[in-house]
Scaffold this active site. Sequence first.
Site, short mmCIF file in Angstrom:
data_model
loop_
_atom_site.label_atom_id
_atom_site.label_comp_id
_atom_site.label_asym_id
_atom_site.label_seq_id
_atom_site.Cartn_x
_atom_site.Cartn_y
_atom_site.Cartn_z
N GLY A 9 0.83 -1.20 0.00
CA GLY A 9 0.00 0.00 0.00
C GLY A 9 0.86 1.24 0.00
N PRO A 10 0.22 2.41 -0.02
CA PRO A 10 0.96 3.68 -0.05
C PRO A 10 1.54 4.05 1.31
CG PRO A 10 -1.40 4.09 -0.06
CD PRO A 10 -1.22 2.60 -0.13
N ARG A 12 2.21 5.75 4.81
CA ARG A 12 1.38 6.14 5.96
C ARG A 12 -0.03 5.55 5.93
NH1 ARG A 12 5.05 7.73 9.53
NH2 ARG A 12 5.50 9.94 9.52
N SER A 13 -0.18 4.41 5.27
CA SER A 13 -1.50 3.80 5.17
C SER A 13 -1.82 2.86 6.31
CB SER A 13 -1.61 3.04 3.83
OG SER A 13 -0.64 2.00 3.78
N THR A 35 14.91 -3.28 7.43
CA THR A 35 15.80 -3.10 6.28
C THR A 35 16.40 -1.70 6.24
OG1 THR A 35 13.96 -2.50 4.85
CG2 THR A 35 14.60 -4.84 4.92
N HIS A 52 8.26 3.44 15.03
CA HIS A 52 8.07 2.01 14.79
C HIS A 52 8.53 1.20 16.01
CE1 HIS A 52 7.15 1.34 10.39
NE2 HIS A 52 7.21 2.66 10.48
N ASP A 85 10.22 -5.38 7.27
CA ASP A 85 9.71 -4.03 7.02
C ASP A 85 10.88 -3.13 6.63
OD1 ASP A 85 8.09 -1.83 6.86
OD2 ASP A 85 7.44 -1.88 8.95
#
Length: 182
Positions: A9-10, A12-13, A35, A52, A85
């Site tokens: 997805g894009p 900040r989704s 990563t 995060h 991620d």
Amino acid sequence: MGKVILITGPARSGKSELAETLALESGKAVVYVATATENPNDQEWHQRIQQHQKRRPQDWVTLSVPVELSTTLADAKPNTCLLVDSLGTWVANLLEEDEISWENTLFELLETVEMVAADMIFVAEETGWGVVPAYPLGRTFRDRLGSLVRQLSRICEAVYLVTGGHVLNLSVLGSPLPAPKS
């Protein structure tokens, strides 16, 4: 092969948040495979990474893996859930590879995913919904990530699209395209 999930997805989704939820629900020991690399001169990037980190449970193991993703996946224990991620950052870290090296890296990753007994959740950005990048390196990034996502999705148990604050299970709503012809 363990359970393999792809979340795309894009920006900040909520992709990472969904991945974290699914990792928790796996009931397995979670290994967060980051990563991204920290840049001490980029405060905004540091804040994103901290955001995060704050969401993750304390008992999750975090590995920094900017390049050697296949090796990390191959070393996973069967009773774990790896949350990778993100694939976009991993592709960006390898942009200097020539096409032949990139194809070998991609093949190695896909082959490794099919052999690993651990569960794996991959987060990937969607980049091809806008204008064609004006620069060759931008087009290379977009094309490599798009190809990786398409090929990885063919071996996933579930593929989710997160956009507009909603989650769509593409594995239920759609059907995969045939493999691209070489």
